[in-house]
Design an enzyme around this catalytic site. Structure first.
Site, PDB file in Angstrom:
ATOM      1  N   LYS A  76      36.173  32.291  31.463  1.00 37.02           N
ATOM      2  CA  LYS A  76      36.262  31.941  33.073  1.00 37.02           C
ATOM      3  C   LYS A  76      35.558  30.600  33.529  1.00 37.02           C
ATOM      4  O   LYS A  76      33.985  31.052  32.806  1.00 37.02           O
ATOM      5  CB  LYS A  76      36.052  33.233  33.748  1.00 37.02           C
ATOM      6  CG  LYS A  76      36.195  33.763  35.509  1.00 37.02           C
ATOM      7  CD  LYS A  76      35.964  34.897  35.979  1.00 37.02           C
ATOM      8  CE  LYS A  76      35.832  34.901  37.096  1.00 37.02           C
ATOM      9  NZ  LYS A  76      36.016  36.460  37.638  1.00 37.02           N
ATOM     10  N   SER A 171      38.624  38.459  41.107  1.00 33.93           N
ATOM     11  CA  SER A 171      38.688  36.693  41.108  1.00 33.93           C
ATOM     12  C   SER A 171      39.236  36.122  39.410  1.00 33.93           C
ATOM     13  O   SER A 171      39.015  35.018  39.395  1.00 33.93           O
ATOM     14  CB  SER A 171      37.393  36.226  40.956  1.00 33.93           C
ATOM     15  OG  SER A 171      36.301  37.455  40.735  1.00 33.93           O
ATOM     16  N   SER A 195      36.657  42.762  38.850  1.00 35.41           N
ATOM     17  CA  SER A 195      37.450  40.906  38.891  1.00 35.41           C
ATOM     18  C   SER A 195      37.836  41.223  37.864  1.00 35.41           C
ATOM     19  O   SER A 195      38.765  39.746  37.423  1.00 35.41           O
ATOM     20  CB  SER A 195      36.621  40.138  39.514  1.00 35.41           C
ATOM     21  OG  SER A 195      36.247  39.800  40.752  1.00 35.41           O
TER      22      SER A 195
END
Length: 527
Positions: A76, A171, A195
């Protein structure tokens, strides 16, 4: 080969059925083919091929570093990667290249993992859809799956097929899409309020949030220091345990990590669940929960019961306060953390040079989106001298009560809690953006954020497809630092439900070998 699990492909590399370079090239070509998913912000092609070549040399000498050697992974884009741009999907950090690796990234690389690229997210990881980053929204691979397309054919729909794609959740939506679309075998996400687990549920993969303090946060660009945890996204529970074994353990650069050095997490196969006690929190049966998810939840509870486990209803009495409490603490810490982005040392800097104050203001206005600015404003309001006691301190006290609710339940003999991960399956993007980010996050984090406030381990496991042909996940929550026990239970459950493999034939006609995966007959929760 791309459709195999991490452990299977690791065995294939050891046996020489495929080389690390071939594997890397296949993943790279699939990343290019699935570019429209917008899962990656940066593709580190040269770095990946170089790492794959190094790995290949080791295999030839018979000196492989372990289960992750030569395995393609994604990270990420809020984890620092030395020499590779790290943006947090924000204008504020466009062009920022960190001089060091996050500890978790370094540990993956030390084990020979091959870094395919940096994945997309909501700006600074604030959101639950992966729709609010500056590089645009991530598309859920299931939007293009045979399972979903066939169900859609039965419904009359006049709108343009392409505008109907689904969100990945967030997210860490880029990491979830990357794993789900077979472009890598594992990915790092971060989990502050859900997330990692939320997009895992929407993308039909396993999303694991370790106990707070088990895995180092050093180099993870902070959102909420007291709740952030690096998360692991994989296609099966065993793979998550393999990655956890590499990441877990003390880090001198993160004072909140446990003192023990890491050790491999080998999951035993549970054959008998009759000694287990599974808790079902009654407060999680909320009116907003879709009837389908509710039905899968009760079928899962029945499955444990039919196999001899004790399944009891438990109470977490402060659940109704938790989302408000989370919002106060989250925005307060965000306001404090975002103060470092002032245009002086790194990241974006505006052209205004009238005064330092004007430069600060313009830099932050240009660098942050509305969502981030809104959270900073809210947090600074809660931290004002006249509000501090009424909001921040009070929320800290409520947080303690929420953590104690979990302690009491686990002390009463419950081993693992079983809850939904999300309220429903993934929704179309056009429907998702009708609500603003804050409203959406408050709804979507309802089953996940309390775990972050309590510092507990939790894992979302895909359970079945909804009537629309979309994945639904359920969440298991364990005692603090009993991550191994939690994953062992999740592995047993995964084996029972036999979640179907995503079918993306049209997407990747020449990668059809991905889908020649034998289906095992077993108990399906559909029945």
């Amino acid at each position: 080969m791309l459709g195999r699990t991490l452990q299977e492909v690791s065995a294939a590399l050891k046996q020489g059925q495929i080389t690390p370079v071939e594997l890397c090239q296949r993943c790279l070509s699939l990343i290019k083919k699935t570019k429209f998913l917008n899962a990656y912000i940066t593709i580190s092609e040269e770095v990946a091929l170089k790492q794959a070549e190094e790995s290949e040399k080791r295999y030839k000498k018979g000196h492989s570093l372990g289960a992750l050697d030569g395995i393609p992974v994604a990270v990420k884009d809020n984890f620092s990667t030395s020499g590779i741009e790290t943006t947090c999907a924000s204008n504020m950090l466009k062009g920022y290249v960190p001089p060091y690796n996050a500890t978790v990234v370094q540990r993956l690389l030390d084990q020979g993992a091959v870094l395919m690229g940096k994945t997309n997210l909501d700006e600074f990881a604030m959101g639950s859809g992966s729709t609010d980053g500056v590089f645009g929204p991530v598309k859920n691979p299931w939007s293009y799956s045979k399972q979903y397309r066939e169900k859609r054919k039965q419904k009359p729909h006049g709108e343009n097929e392409d505008s109907n794609w689904l969100i990945t959740g967030g997210s860490s939506g880029g990491s979830a899409a990357a794993v789900s679309a077979f472009t890598c075998f594992a990915a790092l996400g971060s989990d502050t309020g859900g997330s990692t687990r939320n997009p895992a549920a929407h993308c039909g993969i396993v999303g694991f949030k370790p106990s707070y303090g088990l895995v180092s946060r050093h180099g993870l660009i902070p959102l909420v220091n007291s709740m952030d945890v690096p998360g692991i996204l994989t296609r099966c529970v065993d793979d998550a345990a393999t990655v956890l074994g590499v990441l877990a353990g003390h880090d001198p650069k993160d004072s909140t990590t446990i003192q023990d050095p890491g050790k491999p997490f080998m999951l035993s196969s549970l054959t008998d669940v009759s000694k287990l006690c599974i808790g079902i929190p009654k407060e999680y049966l909320v009116p907003e929960l879709s009837s389908e998810v509710r039905s899968f939840w009760s079928k899962a509870a029945n499955l444990f019961e039919s196999e001899g486990a004790k399944v009891i209803e438990v109470s977490l009495p402060h659940t109704s306060y938790s989302i408000v409490c989370y919002h106060v603490l989250c925005t307060s810490e965000v306001a404090s953390n975002m103060a470092r982005f002032d245009g002086l040392e790194y990241g974006h800097r505006c052209d205004i040079d009238v005064s330092t104050e004007a430069m600060y203001a313009a830099t932050r206005r240009e660098g942050f989106n509305d969502v981030v600015r809104g959270r900073i404003l809210a947090g600074n309001f809660f931290l004002l001298k006249e509000n501090y006691a009424n909001y921040f301190i009070k929320a800290q006290k409520v947080r303690r009560l929420i953590a104690n609710d979990f302690v009491n339940v686990f002390n009463s003999g419950v081993d693992v809690l079983l809850t939904p991960t999300t309220l429903s399956e993934a929704v179309p993007y056009l429907e998702f953006i009708k609500e603003d980010n804050r409203t959406r996050s408050a709804q979507d984090d309802i089953f996940t954020q309390a775990v972050n406030m309590a510092g507990l381990p939790a894992v979302s496991v895909p359970v079945a497809l909804s009537n629309q042909g979309l994945p639904v996940g359920l969440q298991f929550i364990g005692r603090a630092f009993c991550d191994q026990q939690l994953l062992t239970v999740a592995k047993w459950f995964e084996k029972q439900v036999q979640f179907p493999v995503i079918q993306l034939q049209e997407l990747m006609d020449d990668c059809s070998s991905v889908f020649e995966i034998e289906k095992l007959a077993s108990v399906s929760l559909k029945q």
